[in-house]
Design a protein around this motif. Structure first.
Motif, PDB file in Angstrom:
ATOM      1  N   ASN A  99      38.555  56.144  12.188  1.00 24.15           N
ATOM      2  CA  ASN A  99      37.112  56.364  12.310  1.00 24.15           C
ATOM      3  C   ASN A  99      36.341  55.808  11.116  1.00 24.15           C
ATOM      4  O   ASN A  99      35.142  56.020  11.005  1.00 24.15           O
ATOM      5  CB  ASN A  99      36.797  57.853  12.506  1.00 24.15           C
ATOM      6  N   PHE A 108      28.855  55.273  14.928  1.00 17.98           N
ATOM      7  CA  PHE A 108      28.190  55.984  13.843  1.00 17.98           C
ATOM      8  C   PHE A 108      26.685  55.811  13.945  1.00 17.98           C
ATOM      9  O   PHE A 108      26.180  54.920  14.635  1.00 17.98           O
ATOM     10  CB  PHE A 108      28.691  55.518  12.467  1.00 17.98           C
ATOM     11  N   THR A 140      30.331  60.210  23.601  1.00 13.09           N
ATOM     12  CA  THR A 140      30.171  59.633  22.257  1.00 13.09           C
ATOM     13  C   THR A 140      28.715  59.263  22.006  1.00 13.09           C
ATOM     14  O   THR A 140      28.169  59.514  20.919  1.00 13.09           O
ATOM     15  CB  THR A 140      31.064  58.394  22.098  1.00 13.09           C
ATOM     16  N   HIS A 156      26.719  62.417  21.433  1.00 16.13           N
ATOM     17  CA  HIS A 156      26.933  62.926  20.069  1.00 16.13           C
ATOM     18  C   HIS A 156      26.083  62.158  19.060  1.00 16.13           C
ATOM     19  O   HIS A 156      25.377  62.767  18.234  1.00 16.13           O
ATOM     20  CB  HIS A 156      28.418  62.799  19.708  1.00 16.13           C
ATOM     21  N   GLU A 157      26.145  60.828  19.106  1.00 15.54           N
ATOM     22  CA  GLU A 157      25.405  60.025  18.130  1.00 15.54           C
ATOM     23  C   GLU A 157      23.896  60.145  18.326  1.00 15.54           C
ATOM     24  O   GLU A 157      23.130  60.060  17.361  1.00 15.54           O
ATOM     25  CB  GLU A 157      25.838  58.560  18.209  1.00 15.54           C
ATOM     26  N   HIS A 198      22.476  62.766  16.220  1.00 13.26           N
ATOM     27  CA  HIS A 198      22.158  62.335  14.854  1.00 13.26           C
ATOM     28  C   HIS A 198      20.810  61.620  14.806  1.00 13.26           C
ATOM     29  O   HIS A 198      20.054  61.767  13.842  1.00 13.26           O
ATOM     30  CB  HIS A 198      23.246  61.416  14.318  1.00 13.26           C
ATOM     31  N   ASP A 227      22.896  67.141  12.000  1.00  9.73           N
ATOM     32  CA  ASP A 227      24.085  66.829  11.233  1.00  9.73           C
ATOM     33  C   ASP A 227      25.313  67.181  12.062  1.00  9.73           C
ATOM     34  O   ASP A 227      25.218  67.866  13.078  1.00  9.73           O
ATOM     35  CB  ASP A 227      24.082  67.626   9.924  1.00  9.73           C
ATOM     36  N   ASP A 228      26.489  66.729  11.622  1.00  3.76           N
ATOM     37  CA  ASP A 228      27.724  67.139  12.285  1.00  3.76           C
ATOM     38  C   ASP A 228      27.986  68.615  12.031  1.00  3.76           C
ATOM     39  O   ASP A 228      27.639  69.146  10.968  1.00  3.76           O
ATOM     40  CB  ASP A 228      28.911  66.320  11.755  1.00  3.76           C
ATOM     41  N   TYR A 229      28.624  69.280  12.988  1.00  4.23           N
ATOM     42  CA  TYR A 229      28.937  70.696  12.852  1.00  4.23           C
ATOM     43  C   TYR A 229      30.399  70.924  12.503  1.00  4.23           C
ATOM     44  O   TYR A 229      30.888  72.036  12.593  1.00  4.23           O
ATOM     45  CB  TYR A 229      28.609  71.429  14.161  1.00  4.23           C
ATOM     46  N   TYR A 230      31.100  69.875  12.130  1.00  2.00           N
ATOM     47  CA  TYR A 230      32.513  70.026  11.771  1.00  2.00           C
ATOM     48  C   TYR A 230      32.720  69.593  10.324  1.00  2.00           C
ATOM     49  O   TYR A 230      31.896  68.882   9.741  1.00  2.00           O
ATOM     50  CB  TYR A 230      33.402  69.209  12.713  1.00  2.00           C
ATOM     51  N   TYR A 248      34.251  67.446   7.403  1.00  2.00           N
ATOM     52  CA  TYR A 248      34.758  66.083   7.285  1.00  2.00           C
ATOM     53  C   TYR A 248      36.160  66.035   6.681  1.00  2.00           C
ATOM     54  O   TYR A 248      36.834  65.019   6.781  1.00  2.00           O
ATOM     55  CB  TYR A 248      33.808  65.240   6.421  1.00  2.00           C
TER      56      TYR A 248
END
Length: 230
Positions: A155, A162, A208, A211-212, A215, A220-223, A225
């Motif tokens: 990734n 992204f 996908t 998800h993007e 952003h 923001d991401d919820y996981y 990194y």
């Protein structure tokens, strides 16, 4: 006495209070978005998947057996956000893909250069001012969809998915670019080997892009990194 709370539906709460709000795409109203397919390989092969791109972004849930980007955000926003994606014709870059993959100069990246090229190419064909629904001087969002094979092994690869923000000050119809997303057409094809869910009933897989697009809205991401804790 129990405190009462109310939510004003006229306020774009995410855009006002979200974690990444500077020039993010509005999360309420009718928002027009640009999708520019990037042709790194055969034109004949490219045009055969144009309908797939449109279905992934604009299709109905019946068409794709789950949700397109548009239908997902229409439902999840309780019909407060209506995204419509304009799929432009394929743009063939000025250089071979390896140029953009290896480019690095000051704050610019290869994808920034690719974005600037594509927007300049369509400058006489697209009225960019109609893609600034909140009139903040910035194009609400741009999607670049490349047709080179996605690198599922890393990734961190150039050929992944992204969202980023360009710092370019170039204007197009008096509008600047800000947030944009970059992903491959391979993500549209349901791939059980790379999915943690059952994709056997999916005609197109838009998760996908969904998800993007979150952003692009400023989320923001919820996981975590750090894969050790993810």
């Amino acid at each position: 006495k129990k405190e009462e709370y109310s939510y004003n539906l006229e306020i774009d709460s995410l855009h006002t209070n979200g974690p990444l709000v500077t020039h993010a795409m509005p999360s309420k109203g009718d928002v027009k978005c640009l999708v520019i397919p990037i042709n790194f390989i055969s034109k004949n092969k490219s045009y055969s998947i144009s309908d797939n791109i449109n279905n992934a972004f604009n299709g109905s849930s019946d068409d794709i057996k789950y949700e397109s980007v548009s239908s997902y955000y229409l439902k999840s926003s309780n019909h407060l956000l209506n995204l419509s994606f304009k799929i432009l014709d394929w743009y063939t870059p000025n250089y071979d893909f390896s140029y953009y993959e290896s480019y690095s100069k000051k704050q610019e990246t290869g994808v920034d250069i690719l974005l600037a090229e594509a927007l300049s190419y369509y400058n006489d064909k697209v009225d960019y001012s109609s893609y600034d629904s909140d009139n903040d001087g910035y194009i609400d969002s741009v999607w670049l969809i490349y047709n080179s094979p996605v690198d599922y092994q890393s990734n961190d690869s150039f050929y992944w998915a992204f969202t980023t923000q360009t710092e370019s000050t170039t204007t197009f119809d008096s509008k600047k670019a800000s947030y944009y997303a970059f992903a491959g057409t391979d993500f549209i094809t349901p791939n059980q080997d790379d999915a943690s869910y059952d994709v056997s009933d999916l005609t197109y897989d838009a998760h996908t892009y969904i998800h993007e697009t979150g952003h692009l809205l400023g989320l923001d991401d919820y996981y975590d990194y750090d894969s050790e804790y993810a």
